[in-house]
Motif scaffolding. Sequence first.
Motif, PDB file in Angstrom:
ATOM      1  N   HIS A  29      10.712  -5.497  15.676  1.00 44.84           N
ATOM      2  CA  HIS A  29      10.818  -5.180  14.002  1.00 44.84           C
ATOM      3  C   HIS A  29      12.144  -4.155  14.156  1.00 44.84           C
ATOM      4  O   HIS A  29      11.651  -3.210  14.472  1.00 44.84           O
ATOM      5  N   THR A  31      12.299  -2.770  10.937  1.00 44.40           N
ATOM      6  CA  THR A  31      12.050  -2.062   9.838  1.00 44.40           C
ATOM      7  C   THR A  31      10.937  -1.258  10.070  1.00 44.40           C
ATOM      8  O   THR A  31       9.967  -2.127  10.225  1.00 44.40           O
ATOM      9  N   TYR A  33       8.110   1.599   8.800  1.00 47.39           N
ATOM     10  CA  TYR A  33       8.093   2.555   7.027  1.00 47.39           C
ATOM     11  C   TYR A  33       6.448   3.373   7.397  1.00 47.39           C
ATOM     12  O   TYR A  33       5.716   3.140   8.169  1.00 47.39           O
ATOM     13  N   ARG A  48      11.360   4.706   4.965  1.00 45.92           N
ATOM     14  CA  ARG A  48      11.769   3.191   4.774  1.00 45.92           C
ATOM     15  C   ARG A  48      12.652   3.176   6.003  1.00 45.92           C
ATOM     16  O   ARG A  48      13.845   4.257   5.761  1.00 45.92           O
ATOM     17  N   ALA A  93       4.017   1.134   9.348  1.00 44.48           N
ATOM     18  CA  ALA A  93       4.585  -0.251   9.789  1.00 44.48           C
ATOM     19  C   ALA A  93       5.349  -0.636  10.159  1.00 44.48           C
ATOM     20  O   ALA A  93       6.454  -0.040   9.436  1.00 44.48           O
ATOM     21  N   SER A  94       5.420  -2.094  10.246  1.00 45.27           N
ATOM     22  CA  SER A  94       6.736  -2.690  10.357  1.00 45.27           C
ATOM     23  C   SER A  94       6.981  -4.008   9.984  1.00 45.27           C
ATOM     24  O   SER A  94       5.496  -4.533  10.346  1.00 45.27           O
ATOM     25  N   SER A  95       7.637  -4.534  10.104  1.00 47.87           N
ATOM     26  CA  SER A  95       8.701  -5.706   9.486  1.00 47.87           C
ATOM     27  C   SER A  95       9.811  -6.142   9.783  1.00 47.87           C
ATOM     28  O   SER A  95      10.273  -5.185  11.180  1.00 47.87           O
ATOM     29  N   GLU A 102       6.372  -9.622   5.613  1.00 46.98           N
ATOM     30  CA  GLU A 102       4.521  -9.081   5.399  1.00 46.98           C
ATOM     31  C   GLU A 102       5.028  -7.922   6.750  1.00 46.98           C
ATOM     32  O   GLU A 102       5.820  -7.820   7.338  1.00 46.98           O
ATOM     33  N   GLN A 103       4.846  -6.727   6.153  1.00 46.96           N
ATOM     34  CA  GLN A 103       3.633  -5.538   7.001  1.00 46.96           C
ATOM     35  C   GLN A 103       2.904  -5.485   7.338  1.00 46.96           C
ATOM     36  O   GLN A 103       2.443  -5.850   7.210  1.00 46.96           O
TER      37      GLN A 103
ATOM     38  N   ASN B  98      11.465  -5.047  -0.349  1.00 46.58           N
ATOM     39  CA  ASN B  98      10.727  -4.588   0.147  1.00 46.58           C
ATOM     40  C   ASN B  98       9.609  -2.866   0.166  1.00 46.58           C
ATOM     41  O   ASN B  98       8.870  -2.849   0.698  1.00 46.58           O
TER      42      ASN B  98
END
Lengths: 114, 112
Positions: A29, A31, A33, A48, A93-95, A102-103, B98
């Motif tokens: 992942h 990204t 957050y 982020r 959180a990650s995506s 979805e995170q 996002n």
Amino acid sequence: EAGVVQSPRYKIIEKKQPVAFWCNPISGHNTLYWYRQNLGQGPELLIRYENEEAVDDSQLPKDRFSAERLKGVDSTLKIQPAELGDSAVYLCASSLVVSSYEQYFGPGTRLTVT
Amino acid sequence: QQPVQSPQAVILREGEDAVINCSSSKALYSVHWYRQKHGEAPVFLMILLKGGEQKGHEKISASFNEKKQQSSLYLTASQLSYSGTYFCGTEYLGSGANNLFFGTGTRLTVIP
């Protein structure tokens, strides 16, 4: 597949003390957050990352909060010095990719500042 | 920029239906729905994209009204496991990909 890992799960500190939270996102992942969730509220984005770059830190109180994601994998969020109003749950959180995916949230760190 | 959710809380008996609404004053690109149980992480339910179709997940489905900038989450034939707080997260056009702004949540309690 392992989920988002955060540590510690709970932290109690006195005001004016420093504190750090660690997050390891889901493998692959890009990204990551950091959110803060106050009691009875929804999560509020702090920062982020896309890989190792902080692309949105507009909500991060920069006078006392800092974050890093040096190798584009795990991340650390620091507060120095902590204030009573910082008591909250800090969620990571990650995506997989940035836009509209979805995170996946970690279990969070519950911080209590006394 | 926070979306508004309604109702704030609802109590259902097993088997009953519920609707949770999420509305925004700004143009939406997508709406994300999450469920959070007490002391746990939010769990992703579904995403609705601008121009996309209504989504479904078991007995939970959602819609996205682009004209009204609203989304609704439908829970049918509720089960005890549906209890928790439901959050909508809204992604606004031009706000940064996002970046989600979450509502204050709707606490759902399902009783036997």
